[in-house]
Design an enzyme around this catalytic site. Structure first.
Site, mmCIF file in Angstrom:
data_model
loop_
_atom_site.group_PDB
_atom_site.id
_atom_site.type_symbol
_atom_site.label_atom_id
_atom_site.label_comp_id
_atom_site.label_asym_id
_atom_site.label_seq_id
_atom_site.Cartn_x
_atom_site.Cartn_y
_atom_site.Cartn_z
ATOM 1 N N ASP A 109 23.999 20.488 21.616
ATOM 2 C CA ASP A 109 23.381 19.585 20.647
ATOM 3 C C ASP A 109 24.451 18.995 19.725
ATOM 4 O O ASP A 109 25.525 19.579 19.535
ATOM 5 C CB ASP A 109 22.365 20.340 19.782
ATOM 6 C CG ASP A 109 21.193 20.862 20.602
ATOM 7 O OD1 ASP A 109 20.949 20.322 21.688
ATOM 8 O OD2 ASP A 109 20.549 21.823 20.137
HETATM 9 N N1 URA Z 1 20.679 25.905 22.730
HETATM 10 C C1 URA Z 1 20.399 25.060 21.709
HETATM 11 O O1 URA Z 1 19.367 25.158 21.086
HETATM 12 N N2 URA Z 1 21.312 24.136 21.392
HETATM 13 C C2 URA Z 1 22.492 23.996 22.026
HETATM 14 O O2 URA Z 1 23.295 23.129 21.670
HETATM 15 C C3 URA Z 1 22.768 24.880 23.080
HETATM 16 C C4 URA Z 1 21.844 25.827 23.422
#
Ligand code: URA
Length: 245
Positions: A109
Site C-alpha cells: 500500500d
Molecule cells: N497488507 C496490507 O494491508 N497492506 C500492505 O501494504 C501489505 C499487506
C-alpha cells in the site's frame, strides 16, 4: 559463443544510462567507445552484450540480462510501474531498470514501508506473488488496541474477514505480539497470500487498526537493515537463490 543478448551498440549504452542515442553517437564518433579493444566506428553496429567487452573511456560496461532489486519502499510512493500523477517505486531507481523491463513483484500500500522486490524476471515475480507457491511474507505492525492469546489463536485458525472491501476466508496466519502498553501494540504477522489490504483488514477484524506497517521478509529473504526507506540495492546471487522456491 553467442549469449542471446545481441543488440545495437547505441541501445546497449542508452539502456545502461550512459546517454541519449544522439550522445552515444557522438561518443562513438569521438572514439571513446571500444568493442573488444577496437574503437567502434558505427553506433548502430550489432554487439553481443553478454560476451563482448564494451568500454567507454576505458571503463568496462557491465550488462546483465536480468536485474533484481531490493527496495526499502518508503511511505508515500505507489507500487506501480508508472503513474501519471503520483511518484512510483520505479521513480526511485535509475531509468536503466525500467528500460530493462523491471516491475514490482507484488504490491505494498502507499502508506506501507519495507521490503519490495523489483525484477525484470517475470517468473521470479510470479513465484513471489502466486498464492499457490505459499511464499510467506512477514510484516511488522503498530496497532491501536491490545491483542492477546485469543487473537493469536484466531489468526492460526484462519480469520473470516467481512468488511466494506468485501469478504474472504484468510488462510491460517501467524501473529506474534512483540510489545503492548495497554493502549497500543506492536506485532508481527506472517501471511502466505496477498489479498487487498490483507494485513490491515486481518488486524482491524480483531479490533486493532493498523497505524504503521512495514514488510520485513519475503520467504527466507529479509530486508537489509542497512537500507533506509527509499534506498535500494541489487540482490546478491545468494539472495536470489533464497527466493527460488
Ligand atoms: N497488507 C496490507 O494491508 N497492506 C500492505 O501494504 C501489505 C499487506
Amino acid at each position: 559463443m553467442a549469449s542471446g543478448n545481441i543488440m545495437r551498440l547505441d541501445r546497449l549504452l542508452t539502456t545502461l544510462g550512459e546517454g541519449t542515442r544522439a550522445q552515444v553517437k557522438e561518443m562513438v564518433r569521438a572514439g571513446r567507445v571500444t568493442v573488444c579493444g577496437v574503437p567502434a566506428r558505427d553506433s548502430g553496429m550489432q554487439v553481443d552484450a553478454g560476451s563482448m567487452e564494451v568500454r567507454l573511456d576505458g571503463r568496462r560496461l557491465e550488462y546483465k540480462a536480468v536485474r533484481h532489486v531490493m527496495l526499502n519502499k518508503p511511505q508515500g510512493t505507489l507500487t506501480a510501474a508508472r503513474d501519471k500523477k503520483q511518484k512510483t517505486v520505479m521513480d526511485l531507481l535509475p531509468p536503466l531498470y525500467a528500460a530493462m523491463g523491471c516491475m514490482p513483484a507484488g504490491r505494498l500500500d502507499k502508506d506501507t514501508e519495507g521490503l519490495l522486490i523489483i525484477t525484470s524476471d517475470g517468473q521470479l515475480a510470479h513465484r513471489i506473488i502466486s498464492p499457490k507457491k505459499d511464499v510467506s511474507k512477514v510484516y511488522f505492525a503498530r496497532v491501536s488496541g491490545v491483542l492477546g492469546e485469543d487473537d493469536i489463536a484466531a489468526f492460526a485458525a484462519g480469520l473470516h474477514i467481512a468488511d466494506s472491501d468485501g469478504a474472504f476466508d484468510a488462510k491460517p496466519a501467524g501473529l506474534e505480539i512483540v510489545s503492548t502498553d495497554g493502549a497500543c501494540s506492536e506485532v508481527r504477522v506472517r501471511v502466505s497470500e496477498g489479498k487487498y489490504h490483507q494485513v490491515k483488514r486481518m488486524l482491524a477484524s480483531r479490533g486493532a487498526p493498523v497505524v504503521y506497517l512495514r514488510r520485513e521478509k519475503i520467504g527466507a529473504l529479509s530486508l537489509d537493515p542497512a537500507l533506509a526507506p527509499g534506498q535500494w540495492r541489487e540482490l546478491t546471487e545468494e539472495e536470489v537463490a533464497l527466493l527460488d522456491v
